[in-house]
Write a protein that holds these residues in place. Sequence first.
Motif, PDB file in Angstrom:
ATOM      1  N   GLU A 161      -2.956   3.533  -9.746  1.00 23.61           N
ATOM      2  CA  GLU A 161      -1.836   4.665 -10.303  1.00 23.61           C
ATOM      3  C   GLU A 161      -0.673   3.864 -11.327  1.00 23.61           C
ATOM      4  OE1 GLU A 161      -0.169   7.085 -10.748  1.00 23.61           O
ATOM      5  OE2 GLU A 161      -1.405   8.802  -9.663  1.00 23.61           O
ATOM      6  N   ARG A 162       0.149   4.543 -11.646  1.00 21.07           N
ATOM      7  CA  ARG A 162       1.225   3.837 -12.510  1.00 21.07           C
ATOM      8  C   ARG A 162       1.955   2.609 -11.767  1.00 21.07           C
ATOM      9  NH1 ARG A 162       4.033   9.417 -12.257  1.00 21.07           N
ATOM     10  NH2 ARG A 162       2.672   9.400 -10.365  1.00 21.07           N
ATOM     11  N   CYS A 163       2.367   1.718 -12.427  1.00 17.73           N
ATOM     12  CA  CYS A 163       3.105   0.588 -12.024  1.00 17.73           C
ATOM     13  C   CYS A 163       4.296   0.958 -11.931  1.00 17.73           C
ATOM     14  CB  CYS A 163       2.893  -0.741 -12.722  1.00 17.73           C
ATOM     15  SG  CYS A 163       3.619  -2.271 -12.043  1.00 17.73           S
ATOM     16  N   TYR A 164       5.119   0.885 -10.409  1.00 20.95           N
ATOM     17  CA  TYR A 164       6.127   1.062 -10.501  1.00 20.95           C
ATOM     18  C   TYR A 164       7.290  -0.371 -10.067  1.00 20.95           C
ATOM     19  CZ  TYR A 164       5.988   6.194  -9.765  1.00 20.95           C
ATOM     20  OH  TYR A 164       5.770   7.383 -10.033  1.00 20.95           O
ATOM     21  N   ALA A 165       6.475  -1.238  -9.410  1.00 20.15           N
ATOM     22  CA  ALA A 165       7.081  -2.375  -8.951  1.00 20.15           C
ATOM     23  C   ALA A 165       6.142  -3.732  -8.744  1.00 20.15           C
ATOM     24  CB  ALA A 165       8.067  -2.397  -7.622  1.00 20.15           C
ATOM     25  N   LEU A 166       6.462  -4.934  -9.146  1.00 25.56           N
ATOM     26  CA  LEU A 166       5.561  -6.061  -8.697  1.00 25.56           C
ATOM     27  C   LEU A 166       6.591  -7.320  -8.656  1.00 25.56           C
ATOM     28  CD1 LEU A 166       5.385  -8.089 -11.456  1.00 25.56           C
ATOM     29  CD2 LEU A 166       3.802  -6.027 -12.338  1.00 25.56           C
ATOM     30  N   ASP A 167       5.890  -8.143  -7.948  1.00 23.85           N
ATOM     31  CA  ASP A 167       6.419  -9.683  -7.967  1.00 23.85           C
ATOM     32  C   ASP A 167       5.415 -10.416  -7.428  1.00 23.85           C
ATOM     33  OD1 ASP A 167       8.639 -11.368  -8.075  1.00 23.85           O
ATOM     34  OD2 ASP A 167       9.009 -11.040  -5.851  1.00 23.85           O
ATOM     35  N   PHE A 168       5.671 -11.901  -7.650  1.00 24.33           N
ATOM     36  CA  PHE A 168       4.664 -12.660  -7.517  1.00 24.33           C
ATOM     37  C   PHE A 168       5.467 -14.243  -7.010  1.00 24.33           C
ATOM     38  CE2 PHE A 168       5.639 -14.552 -11.672  1.00 24.33           C
ATOM     39  CZ  PHE A 168       5.221 -15.606 -11.614  1.00 24.33           C
ATOM     40  N   THR A 169       4.809 -14.701  -6.161  1.00 25.29           N
ATOM     41  CA  THR A 169       4.999 -16.314  -5.800  1.00 25.29           C
ATOM     42  C   THR A 169       3.515 -16.933  -6.254  1.00 25.29           C
ATOM     43  OG1 THR A 169       6.781 -15.869  -4.454  1.00 25.29           O
ATOM     44  CG2 THR A 169       5.840 -17.875  -4.381  1.00 25.29           C
ATOM     45  N   TYR A 170       3.325 -17.571  -7.054  1.00 20.24           N
ATOM     46  CA  TYR A 170       2.185 -18.295  -7.641  1.00 20.24           C
ATOM     47  C   TYR A 170       1.396 -18.944  -6.219  1.00 20.24           C
ATOM     48  CZ  TYR A 170      -1.693 -19.836 -10.355  1.00 20.24           C
ATOM     49  OH  TYR A 170      -2.959 -20.125 -10.914  1.00 20.24           O
ATOM     50  N   PRO A 171       0.019 -18.482  -6.018  1.00 23.60           N
ATOM     51  CA  PRO A 171      -0.760 -17.534  -6.756  1.00 23.60           C
ATOM     52  C   PRO A 171      -0.808 -16.259  -6.295  1.00 23.60           C
ATOM     53  CG  PRO A 171      -1.935 -18.707  -5.139  1.00 23.60           C
ATOM     54  CD  PRO A 171      -0.637 -19.027  -4.847  1.00 23.60           C
ATOM     55  N   VAL A 172       0.174 -15.635  -5.581  1.00 23.50           N
ATOM     56  CA  VAL A 172       0.022 -14.332  -4.980  1.00 23.50           C
ATOM     57  C   VAL A 172       0.886 -13.268  -5.735  1.00 23.50           C
ATOM     58  CG1 VAL A 172       0.101 -12.657  -2.875  1.00 23.50           C
ATOM     59  CG2 VAL A 172      -0.358 -15.182  -2.765  1.00 23.50           C
ATOM     60  N   LEU A 173       0.064 -12.138  -6.194  1.00 26.59           N
ATOM     61  CA  LEU A 173       0.946 -11.090  -6.910  1.00 26.59           C
ATOM     62  C   LEU A 173       0.476  -9.839  -6.404  1.00 26.59           C
ATOM     63  CD1 LEU A 173       1.973  -9.734  -9.737  1.00 26.59           C
ATOM     64  CD2 LEU A 173      -0.455  -9.531 -10.370  1.00 26.59           C
ATOM     65  N   VAL A 174       1.895  -9.091  -5.900  1.00 27.42           N
ATOM     66  CA  VAL A 174       1.781  -7.849  -5.343  1.00 27.42           C
ATOM     67  C   VAL A 174       2.340  -6.779  -6.201  1.00 27.42           C
ATOM     68  CG1 VAL A 174       2.629  -6.651  -3.215  1.00 27.42           C
ATOM     69  CG2 VAL A 174       2.070  -9.072  -2.948  1.00 27.42           C
ATOM     70  N   VAL A 175       1.448  -5.842  -6.372  1.00 22.87           N
ATOM     71  CA  VAL A 175       2.015  -4.590  -7.352  1.00 22.87           C
ATOM     72  C   VAL A 175       2.032  -3.456  -6.423  1.00 22.87           C
ATOM     73  CG1 VAL A 175       1.179  -3.427  -9.342  1.00 22.87           C
ATOM     74  CG2 VAL A 175       0.554  -6.042  -9.132  1.00 22.87           C
ATOM     75  N   GLY A 176       3.135  -2.621  -6.638  1.00 22.82           N
ATOM     76  CA  GLY A 176       3.128  -1.221  -5.933  1.00 22.82           C
ATOM     77  C   GLY A 176       3.119  -0.317  -6.967  1.00 22.82           C
ATOM     78  N   CYS A 177       2.549   0.654  -6.913  1.00 21.49           N
ATOM     79  CA  CYS A 177       2.040   1.782  -7.746  1.00 21.49           C
ATOM     80  C   CYS A 177       2.526   3.111  -7.043  1.00 21.49           C
ATOM     81  CB  CYS A 177       0.573   1.572  -7.955  1.00 21.49           C
ATOM     82  SG  CYS A 177      -0.252   0.205  -8.564  1.00 21.49           S
ATOM     83  N   ALA A 178       2.460   4.120  -7.822  1.00 32.72           N
ATOM     84  CA  ALA A 178       2.773   5.288  -7.466  1.00 32.72           C
ATOM     85  C   ALA A 178       1.836   5.746  -6.342  1.00 32.72           C
ATOM     86  CB  ALA A 178       2.698   6.574  -8.703  1.00 32.72           C
ATOM     87  N   GLU A 179       2.033   6.889  -5.634  1.00 30.26           N
ATOM     88  CA  GLU A 179       1.373   7.344  -4.576  1.00 30.26           C
ATOM     89  C   GLU A 179       1.185   6.290  -3.456  1.00 30.26           C
ATOM     90  OE1 GLU A 179       0.716  10.402  -4.322  1.00 30.26           O
ATOM     91  OE2 GLU A 179       1.349  10.839  -6.589  1.00 30.26           O
ATOM     92  N   ARG A 180       2.102   5.219  -3.394  1.00 27.52           N
ATOM     93  CA  ARG A 180       2.121   4.373  -2.487  1.00 27.52           C
ATOM     94  C   ARG A 180       0.978   3.422  -2.133  1.00 27.52           C
ATOM     95  NH1 ARG A 180       1.556   7.357   2.247  1.00 27.52           N
ATOM     96  NH2 ARG A 180       1.861   5.378   3.610  1.00 27.52           N
TER      97      ARG A 180
END
Length: 355
Positions: free
Chosen positions: A154-173
């Motif tokens: 879905e659409r990207c709403y938020a993201l953050d990372f602390t290498y090497p982990v990336l977490v992406v929050g999208c629409a529809e949870r």
Amino acid sequence: MSYGNRPNTSTSNEAPKDYEVPHGPSDSVSEVSFSPTADFFTVSSWDTSVRIYEANSTTGAAIGKAIYNHEKPVLCCAWSKDGTKVISGGADNAGRCFDITSQQVGQIAVHEQPIKCIKYIENHNLVLTGSWDKTLKYWDMRSATPVLTVNLPERCYALDFTYPVLVVGCAERHVQIYDLSKNPSTPIKSLISPLKWQTRCISTFLNRSGYSSMGNVEGRDCTGYAIGSIEGRVGIQYFEEKDSQSSFSFKCHRENNHVHAVNAISFHPVYGTFSTAGSDGTFNFWDKDSKQRLKGFSSIGGPITSTTFNNNGSIFAYALSYDWSKGFVTQPQKSAVYLHTVKDDDVKPKPPKKR
């Protein structure tokens, strides 16, 4: 997993008495971001500008240093690891880079829809952009084409990372988790947010021992992420559940029968405690390990849309501006950025309270 434990919120609120940054933007602030190397910070805005300031940690004041523009509202901004470049993305579907030394700006990325999130992945010398066109793209700033394009659910709403982990929050949870060191194109986990309403912000965190030394976080374990929703709730999510730590969620930014969005979550770079800020105009400091609020501040009179700590955690910057939660308005409120001098006692971890 347990989501029933709530931090203790009995700490009384204090009215913030903070410094207003001069010559701020004329429209809503989308993001405030501190340089990782010095007390310079950027402010991106719906007025199409990215402003760069220098903060004085001794006096708590700030002065403007530079400004550049997109063609449409700017939705995100960030810094390179060495503090020499500012990157930003906007509703003009473009990512741009401003060189602090040369004062030159150039386009470095393009999407089919607005760019909502941007980060500099220093370990690979790439810029990451997340867009409403349901993709992530990785860019070598010397090339006009992306190094890698990753499709999102879905659409990207938020993201953050602390290498090497990336977490992406999208629409529809939707929540997507990637290991950037092994396979950035395929998520290692695809989840649905533990919160029942739309995701507004995400911030990754280290284990407590990882915050004992400042500077480069490479090699320190990213153990989880905090996720905030429009329903006045924050989820603390650990990647691995252990006896000493289990995922939970708690309510915040609520007053009587009014529920407000959690717009921003920022972790303190030294202590690993964190802040939340919301549409109710308040910000709070929390300790996730002892599950309690450390300090609360009363409303500043309008939504807080973005927050950030400087590299040693002595300055906390936050933005007052309309957060679009009520749709288009003909007379949006004042937009301003404030600098808050952080007291150690307000952000230091505390032992759990006896119940």
